[in-house]
Structures are given as C-alpha cells and as structure tokens.
Design a protein around this motif. Sequence first.
Motif, PDB file in Angstrom:
ATOM      1  N   GLY A   1       0.804  -1.061  -0.019  1.00  0.00           N
ATOM      2  CA  GLY A   1       0.053   0.011  -0.183  1.00  0.00           C
ATOM      3  C   GLY A   1       0.705   1.380  -0.026  1.00  0.00           C
ATOM      4  O   GLY A   1       0.385   2.114   0.540  1.00  0.00           O
ATOM      5  N   GLY A   2       2.138   1.173  -0.642  1.00  0.00           N
ATOM      6  CA  GLY A   2       2.900   2.241  -0.645  1.00  0.00           C
ATOM      7  C   GLY A   2       3.833   2.153   0.521  1.00  0.00           C
ATOM      8  O   GLY A   2       4.929   3.059   0.638  1.00  0.00           O
ATOM      9  N   GLY A   3       3.666   1.344   1.485  1.00  0.00           N
ATOM     10  CA  GLY A   3       4.822   1.296   2.477  1.00  0.00           C
ATOM     11  C   GLY A   3       5.987   0.498   2.242  1.00  0.00           C
ATOM     12  O   GLY A   3       7.259   0.540   3.117  1.00  0.00           O
ATOM     13  N   LEU A   4       6.358  -0.077   0.933  1.00  0.00           N
ATOM     14  CA  LEU A   4       7.546  -0.394   0.568  1.00  0.00           C
ATOM     15  C   LEU A   4       7.593  -0.200  -0.966  1.00  0.00           C
ATOM     16  O   LEU A   4       7.046  -0.254  -1.905  1.00  0.00           O
ATOM     17  N   ILE A   5       8.845   0.514  -1.329  1.00  0.00           N
ATOM     18  CA  ILE A   5       9.398   1.077  -2.632  1.00  0.00           C
ATOM     19  C   ILE A   5      10.361  -0.065  -2.873  1.00  0.00           C
ATOM     20  O   ILE A   5      11.554  -0.510  -2.083  1.00  0.00           O
ATOM     21  N   TRP A   6      10.642  -0.620  -4.117  1.00  0.00           N
ATOM     22  CA  TRP A   6      11.382  -1.366  -4.699  1.00  0.00           C
ATOM     23  C   TRP A   6      12.166  -0.286  -5.631  1.00  0.00           C
ATOM     24  O   TRP A   6      11.316   0.236  -6.745  1.00  0.00           O
ATOM     25  N   TYR A   7      13.427   0.098  -5.674  1.00  0.00           N
ATOM     26  CA  TYR A   7      14.061   0.633  -6.559  1.00  0.00           C
ATOM     27  C   TYR A   7      15.249  -0.083  -7.231  1.00  0.00           C
ATOM     28  O   TYR A   7      16.201  -0.439  -6.844  1.00  0.00           O
ATOM     29  N   CYS A   8      14.907  -0.077  -8.531  1.00  0.00           N
ATOM     30  CA  CYS A   8      16.042  -0.809  -9.275  1.00  0.00           C
ATOM     31  C   CYS A   8      16.831   0.367 -10.310  1.00  0.00           C
ATOM     32  O   CYS A   8      16.122   0.860 -11.390  1.00  0.00           O
ATOM     33  N   GLY A   9      17.989   0.814  -9.988  1.00  0.00           N
ATOM     34  CA  GLY A   9      18.460   1.668 -10.768  1.00  0.00           C
ATOM     35  C   GLY A   9      19.936   1.899 -10.323  1.00  0.00           C
ATOM     36  O   GLY A   9      20.438   1.392  -9.335  1.00  0.00           O
ATOM     37  N   PRO A  10      20.777   2.634 -11.005  1.00  0.00           N
ATOM     38  CA  PRO A  10      22.012   2.848 -10.980  1.00  0.00           C
ATOM     39  C   PRO A  10      22.375   3.770  -9.897  1.00  0.00           C
ATOM     40  O   PRO A  10      23.840   3.824  -9.639  1.00  0.00           O
ATOM     41  N   GLY A  11      21.639   4.500  -9.180  1.00  0.00           N
ATOM     42  CA  GLY A  11      22.087   5.446  -8.198  1.00  0.00           C
ATOM     43  C   GLY A  11      23.018   5.126  -7.281  1.00  0.00           C
ATOM     44  O   GLY A  11      23.070   3.891  -6.842  1.00  0.00           O
ATOM     45  N   GLU A  12      23.920   5.996  -6.841  1.00  0.00           N
ATOM     46  CA  GLU A  12      25.074   5.650  -5.941  1.00  0.00           C
ATOM     47  C   GLU A  12      24.452   5.309  -4.637  1.00  0.00           C
ATOM     48  O   GLU A  12      23.415   5.864  -4.130  1.00  0.00           O
ATOM     49  N   ALA A  13      25.076   4.456  -3.774  1.00  0.00           N
ATOM     50  CA  ALA A  13      24.637   4.186  -2.479  1.00  0.00           C
ATOM     51  C   ALA A  13      24.544   5.278  -1.688  1.00  0.00           C
ATOM     52  O   ALA A  13      23.402   5.644  -1.010  1.00  0.00           O
ATOM     53  N   SER A  14      25.210   6.391  -1.594  1.00  0.00           N
ATOM     54  CA  SER A  14      25.027   7.419  -0.701  1.00  0.00           C
ATOM     55  C   SER A  14      23.959   8.182  -1.257  1.00  0.00           C
ATOM     56  O   SER A  14      23.213   8.704  -0.454  1.00  0.00           O
ATOM     57  N   ALA A  15      23.776   8.495  -2.422  1.00  0.00           N
ATOM     58  CA  ALA A  15      22.742   9.287  -2.859  1.00  0.00           C
ATOM     59  C   ALA A  15      21.244   8.485  -2.672  1.00  0.00           C
ATOM     60  O   ALA A  15      20.330   9.196  -2.181  1.00  0.00           O
ATOM     61  N   VAL A  16      21.422   7.191  -2.843  1.00  0.00           N
ATOM     62  CA  VAL A  16      20.024   6.423  -2.399  1.00  0.00           C
ATOM     63  C   VAL A  16      19.588   6.483  -0.977  1.00  0.00           C
ATOM     64  O   VAL A  16      18.656   6.710  -0.406  1.00  0.00           O
ATOM     65  N   ARG A  17      20.759   6.280  -0.182  1.00  0.00           N
ATOM     66  CA  ARG A  17      20.438   6.614   1.244  1.00  0.00           C
ATOM     67  C   ARG A  17      20.245   7.809   1.615  1.00  0.00           C
ATOM     68  O   ARG A  17      19.793   8.079   2.728  1.00  0.00           O
ATOM     69  N   ASP A  18      20.619   8.946   1.093  1.00  0.00           N
ATOM     70  CA  ASP A  18      20.245  10.440   1.298  1.00  0.00           C
ATOM     71  C   ASP A  18      18.763  10.630   1.170  1.00  0.00           C
ATOM     72  O   ASP A  18      18.078  11.134   1.750  1.00  0.00           O
ATOM     73  N   ILE A  19      18.188   9.720   0.100  1.00  0.00           N
ATOM     74  CA  ILE A  19      16.784   9.956   0.054  1.00  0.00           C
ATOM     75  C   ILE A  19      15.990   8.912   0.886  1.00  0.00           C
ATOM     76  O   ILE A  19      14.986   9.549   1.496  1.00  0.00           O
ATOM     77  N   ALA A  20      16.585   7.976   1.054  1.00  0.00           N
ATOM     78  CA  ALA A  20      15.885   6.943   1.547  1.00  0.00           C
ATOM     79  C   ALA A  20      16.503   6.266   2.678  1.00  0.00           C
ATOM     80  O   ALA A  20      17.221   5.126   2.403  1.00  0.00           O
TER      81      ALA A  20
END
Lengths: 480, 377
Positions: free
Chosen positions: B311-330
Amino acid sequence: MAMPQPDERILERAPQIVTALRGVLPEDAVIDDPQETLAYECDALTAYRCAPLAVVLPRTTAEVAEAMRVCGVMGVPVVPRGAGTSLAGGALPTADCVVIGTARLNQVLEIDTDNRFIRVQTGVTNLSVSEVLEPHGFFYAPDPSSQLACTIAGNIAMNSGGAHCLKYGVTTNNLMGATVVLTTGEIVELGGAELASSGLDLLGLLCGSEGQLGIVTEAFLRILPRPEGARPMLIGFDSPEVAGECVARIIRSGVLPVAIEYMDEPCLRAVEDFAQAGYPKCAAVLIVEVEGSPDEIADQIARIRAIADELEPVEFRESRNADDALAIWKGRKSAFGAMGRLGDYICLDGTVPVGQLPHTLRRIGELSKQHGLEVANVFHAGDGNMHPLILFNANEPGQLERAEAFGADILRLCVEVGGCLTGEHGVGVEKRDLMDVQYDAPDLAMQMEVKDVFDPTWILNPAKVFPLQASAAHRLKAVQ
Amino acid sequence: MTSETISRTTNTPKTEAELAEIVAGHFAGCQPLRTMGGGTRVQADHIAGDTLTTRAMSGVVTYEPGEMTLIARAGTPLWEIEAMLVSEGQALAFEPPDLRGVLGSDGTPTIGGMVAANASGPRGIMAGACRDHLLGVRFVDGQGRVLKNGGRVMKNVTGLDLSKLLCGSFGTLGILTEVAMKTLPHAQARGTLAIRGVDDAEALRTFTTALATPFEISGAAFHDGTAWLRIEGLPPQLAYRQKRLQELFGAYEITFLDAEATVTLWRDLRDVAHFAGTDTPLWRVPVKPSDAPALTASLRALGGQTSLDWGGGLIWYCGPGEASAVRDIAPHAMLVRRGGVEGSAFPRQSAAVERLSQELRRKFDPAGILNPGLMGG
Ligand SMILES: Cc1cc2nc3c(=O)[nH]c(=O)nc-3n(C[C@H](O)[C@H](O)[C@H](O)COP(=O)(O)OP(=O)(O)OC[C@H]3O[C@@H](n4cnc5c(N)ncnc54)[C@H](O)[C@@H]3O)c2cc1C
Ligand SMILES: Cc1cc2nc3c(=O)[nH]c(=O)nc-3n(C[C@H](O)[C@H](O)[C@H](O)COP(=O)(O)OP(=O)(O)OC[C@H]3O[C@@H](n4cnc5c(N)ncnc54)[C@H](O)[C@@H]3O)c2cc1C
C-alpha cells in the motif's frame, strides 16, 4: 514467594534519593509520603504487597529520562508501572525501589489514518486508544479484558492479548515503534511509522520484556478499519472433548472467527448463579464471534453451524441482533466477577497446544481432586490460552499455599503437553521460580545476558521474571 | 584475489549435535563461519571463513493443521513446506518471496534462511511479517551452545522473546536448527482489482482509500501505471468485497482478475519479477506510505525504475543510483542486489541502536565468528 531483602544502604539514603529526584523533576512529580506511596504497594496480584521508597510520576519522556538517570547513578532499583493491573506481580515494588509510573504520560500525540497508525504516550489506557479512533472508523486490535484500566505501557511490557487476538494477534503484532528510556537515561527510538525495519528486532525483544530492558514512554500503534459488524454464537456441548474437537474443526475449515471462548461446567454454574445469562446446563460452552457485512456474517455462521451440528451440540444459539449478542457475551464478561463471589481465587494463565485441550482439562480435574480445591475454566480456546481459576479461602491458614501448589502443578502440566507457563499475564514474581520448568539453564542464562546489555547493573525490575537463584550473580552487580 | 580463489571448507552437518560441535570448534579457534541455508543468497563472498550450511538438516518435525502449527528443521526446502501446507488447505500467511530470479542465484530456499532473513511478501500488509508467525526457535549460538526460545503455541510471553531477535538476524546471532511457525487457512477464494492508467500519487490515494475499508485488502501494489488490490476470503466475502470496491473506484478503469491470474500476478509481485534478469542494483525501501510518491520521484531522478508494495509502505528501486545518493533520499534502504555497489547492504542505524545491536551480537557470538562483516558487525 521470596523477595530479596531490601538493601539497607539504599534505605539509609532514602532522603538523599528523594532530594535528588526533586532536583530534576517538577514539584508534584515525586511522591514519598508513606500515606500516598501505599497506593502503589501491589498490582492485581494482591497477595503480595510492599510500599516503595518513592513514586515518580513524570509527564514527558525527558522527565522519565531524568528520573532514570538519577536512579541509575545512585544505584536504586526502579519498578516501572502502568495501571497496576498485572496479575503476575510484575509491578510489585520493593521497599528499596522507586516506582516510575506512566499515569501522567497520557497524551495522544498523533492520529494518522492515511498511514494507519496512532502515536501515543504510553500511559493512555488501552480502551481510550480505541475510543479516540472510533470517529475515524478505526480501532486498535489488542483488547485485554482489563482494557478499561490497563495502559499501553503495561500492554507493551506484557505483550498483552485479548479475546480478539485469534484474528488480530497480540500487542507485538500491532506495535510499530516505541520510545524507550534506558537505565543510563539515554532515549532510544525503535521502529516508527514504517511497516518494517531492518537490523535486529529490538522492538520485538522489548515487547513482552516485563520492564526488564527499559521504560517505554511513547509508541506507534498499528490501527485497523473497523469491521462492518460482528455477531457471536453460543454452542453448548455435553463433553469437553467434543467442545475441543469443535474448536479444532472450525479452525481447519477456513473460517477465521475473531474469538473462540470456552467455559467449563463449574464456571457455567457460577456464572448462572451470578448473572442469569440463560446459558444451557452442559459440560462446556463455546462462544464464537465472526465479523463482516450482514451477508458475510450469515454465511460464516451457517458454516460454523454445519460443523457444530455434526458434533451434536446440546444447543446452538446464534445472535440475530445487538440484544442477543449482549446476552451471549454477558455471562462470559461476568465470569471473573462471578467466580469472585464464590470466594478467593487465583487466576492462572498457561497455554497449551489446542489439540491438548481435552487432555489438559481432564488432568486439571484430577489435580483438583488431589489438591482438594475447586477449579473453574474460562479461556481463549482458539489459541489454547487457558485461565484456570483456583478457588480457595484466604482466611484459612495454608490455603493460599495449597492453591499456589495446585497452580504450579497446572502450569507444569501446560509445559509437559507442549505449552508454556504464561500466554498473556507474564512471569512477574508469580511464575519466576517455575521458569526452569520451561527453559534449561543455558536458555535462561542467554536471556539474562540479553538483559545485561540493556541494564548492566540490573536496576530495572530486578527479582522478576528470572528465578532468584539463577539471577543472583547478575543482581549482585547492582550492589557492587 | 577474487572470491573464487579463496578455498573454503564446506561443513554440512546432519544433526544439531554435529552442528554444535563444528561451531564449538570454530569458537575455540576463533575461526569465522559463513552460515547459509540453501545459499540462494549470492553476494556473500566477502564474508570470511569456512561455509556452514544447514541444508542437510531437513524434515518436518510436526505439523498439526488443527492447531495451525508447524515445526521444521532449518534446512527443510521451502517448497516442501508449502506443498505440505497446501495439501491441508493452509499456508504461510506472510508469503515468503523467492528472490532467485532477482539475485540470479540457484539453490533451494530453506525455512531457516527464510526466518534468518525475516523474508516476507505482499500479504505482510494484512498478515504481518515472518516474525509475526514465528512461534519458537532452536539454535546454536557462537559458542556452540544449543539453545531454545519460545515454543509451539500461539500465545507465549514466558521470558524474553529471543526468537524475534533471531528472526531477521541473517545468521549473525546463531544458527537456527529448528523453527516453529504458525500456519493459517489458505483463503478459499481470491481475486484482484487492477486499476489502470494511474501514477504513484494516484495509486497511493487508491491504496489509502481501500485500506481504510473493512474489506481486508491482502495486497496493494503498483508498477508501470497499474495499481493492484487483492481481496481474499470465503466465496461470498470475495463477491461482496469486489462489488463494494468497484463502486468505490467507479471513476477508474478497472479490470477484475480471477483466482488463477491473481495467483500468478502476486507470485510475480512477491518475487519482484519485474526487476529480475538484470544486474542493476536493487533496493528495498520501507517508508511511511504517504511519503512514497515523493520518494519514488527522487529515486527515479537518479535513473532507473520504482514499484510499490504494501500500500505504498515499501518501495522497490531498481537503478544505478550511488549508495550514498539512495540513502540520502531513503535512509532505510536495504541493498538486495548489489550490481557493483560497494558497502553495507544494510541501512545505518542510530548510534544507540547500533551499540545495543553490537553488544547483543557479542553476547550471542563472543568470538565474532558468525558471518563477520555482515550487518555492520
Ligand atoms: C480483570 C483483569 C483482566 C485481565 N485480562 C487480561 C487479558 O485479557 N489479556 C491480557 O493480556 N492481560 C490481562 N490482564 C493482565 C493485565 O491487565 C495486563 O498485563 C496489562 O497489560 C497490564 O497493564 P498495566 O498498565 O496495568 O501494567 P502494570 O500492571 O502496571 O505493569 C505490568 C508490567 O509492565 C511493566 N511496565 C509498566 N509500565 C512500563 C513501562 N512504561 N515501561 C516498561 N515496563 C513497564 C511493569 O513493571 C510490570 O512488569 C488482566 C488483568 C485483570 C486484573
Ligand atoms: C542483502 C540481502 C537482503 C535480503 N533481504 C530480504 C528481505 O528483507 N526480505 C526477504 O524476504 N528476503 C530478503 N532477501 C532474500 C533472502 O535471503 C532469501 O529469501 C532467503 O533467506 C533464502 O533462504 P536460503 O536458505 O537460500 O538462505 P541463504 O541464502 O542460505 O541465507 C540467507 C541468510 O540467512 C542466513 N541463514 C540461512 N540459514 C540459516 C540458519 N539455519 N540459521 C541462521 N542463519 C541462517 C544466512 O547466513 C544468510 O545471512 C535478501 C537477500 C539479500 C542478499
């Protein structure tokens, strides 16, 4: 029940301890008047009483942290307390302890129906949480029978359940996050508004830890939309075995009732005398409740009726309206009061595998004869959580001890058939010395090592949960 | 040196006693162990030491459908468990995913690995996670002690709940030898409403609306312009709930998927099949649902795709983003498929939680021999 001797060195320093607490807390938050501390001398296990050295009633997490820090530095044992409805003596004070109560931590902080949680201070009562949710069309599922009085703090500490936990689970299944004050006074956030968190499940460990690891001051609780309706039915059987069989067949059929409650013949007799609920005279009565829209309910009742009919019940009574429903629940809801009229009783809380219910009931009957004390049974049959009530006369010397010995035999029986010592009331002081029936020494040692991590000097609710002898070495650290 | 050139001994004990002896030996010698079940998890090559697999400790100890309880040895293949439950009309309600497709691994997922990973799928939104259905465990700690916690009954508050700690600990606290699970009746009927032509924000709105109804939505997921709502129950319940939900979402273009299509769809959603078959890093991000639309937009801005579950409580992200960038967002993001991303797969915890976790780990594993380096330890 043995409790360790109060530490003289702490008793001598009582005035300094109270002064130190007053130094960091608002004027009215510290109580040391013996007249007033007396109100905290026991929980609902009233056979054991002892007034604490002082009681602290903070209004914020920060104040809990201040109080905890003072007690930590001064080496004073702390007994956390919610409403004091525990039946296991978990909130029982000692003369050398400070009680930290959550009574004034009673704010609802956030209701978020879009994200399906409510955030509260943990001193709110269980019932008031559902009440504030009602206008939003939501509810909080765990519903212990003590819900009018008991607090979310106590529910979390005891991992409490209620009649509806067959479908909705117990506290641990509905707890998303908590704010916890450690014995150092450090404030830790576990979980939160997300449905899952990674890393070790410290929240799961905290839930049901009976005030051994930290003081819970705030919580994120999962909330659910209210069902369209609910209706109970009553099924009477002339044999406990057949009633037990009916429970198993309902569960296997694919219908998932929200509650399956069981009352045996001695309980039914007491309830009839007390509440005139109009229950049939028979060996066992089941109350089964289902939920849904009117048509969904009718369909589920028909399915359960078909299952029950094969077992030739003495009576099958379905509720057609709210009055019928009330009448069916009336006797069950008054069971504890009814038993209270017959005399003193102790209420046990063992769980057995559902398939072992008939055997366990039979053995309890035999033990009752052996100990010469009456016992009545009323319990949550869907999950095998039994509440044998042992009747005795507290005014007759020796009877309490006999009742306790009988109770211990029943709990041993629960473990012997594959169950456990406590399904919802907790270990507290009551079952502390039976822990080695269920767990071997290394199993208990590991649990105590886990407590060491959170509470290295064992100042939080010491002398509870773990057998005194087994925990002696850990508790000594507090003294040194 | 690449991981393939490290020579490892593989221990495959057949009994708990044998397993305990191996661990005790490694404890005495302070030798690390890389623990696994079926080994369907890849990317464990950086963990030092000999391998220990519970694969040979297989078999169901007891299964009582009328009590809804199952006890199995840790190495029992999950498919074996699932087949047995189906024959009695029951299931593990939390839908453990099979990530072999996503991870590009082979091997057989085990029930011990499932518990060690707290592996939980779409139905978690209604039924909770693996940990909510775990009744008890037997395990061997880092000293080789055989321990147990919990039991086989639904309600049990006897002492501290160490089972919860073991669940999701990825083999860092102990090696599970036996697990007791709660089973549930398999829904007799099922179907799915597919709401087409929506974006993340609209999908979230439909989820929020649907999940505030009493219709017990057992799956709410979104990918590629379609939001799905799963309903289950007895046949009359299904018919009624379908009708009411269709009325509720009358403004949308809705199709109704039957039982068979529902099973296939949710198996694929469970296994994140839409992000299988590539090497791109895959992240699993638990979020507060109302934050999901903004977060998915930020993640997609790094490149790649997202989908939603729970219900929106879990996002799957498949992409080349850098680890630090992904973790800054999430900050809660967990790296499920590395795809070349370095660093810990697990998100950072608060300092206090990290300290408590590491101290707990030392109690269970004083010599630090169980999966060293995993989970930040
Ligand atoms: C008539 C009656 C019916 C009951 N029915 C049920 C039932 O159906 N199901 C059920 O599960 N229980 C039941 N109980 C038991 C009891 O009500 C529950 O255990 C309840 O959760 C206790 O809440 P409380 O606020 O009264 O806690 P208390 O009794 O004050 O404390 C209970 C335990 O929690 C600890 N604690 C309290 N506050 C905190 C805190 N802030 N942080 C950490 N630890 C804390 C205490 O130290 C103690 O060990 C019943 C009791 C009665 C008297
Ligand atoms: C980084 C990563 C994160 C993952 N996160 C999730 C997730 O959040 N949710 C999800 O559903 N799936 C997740 N998975 C997939 C999950 O690992 C598998 O679904 C499941 O564990 C497969 O079982 P297996 O027997 O093949 O386990 P393996 O691949 O052999 O092992 C999986 C993990 O469990 C441990 N383990 C295995 N058996 C035992 C045992 N008997 N005792 C103790 N520990 C044991 C291993 O040490 C390892 O850490 C993740 C995978 C990876 C690589």
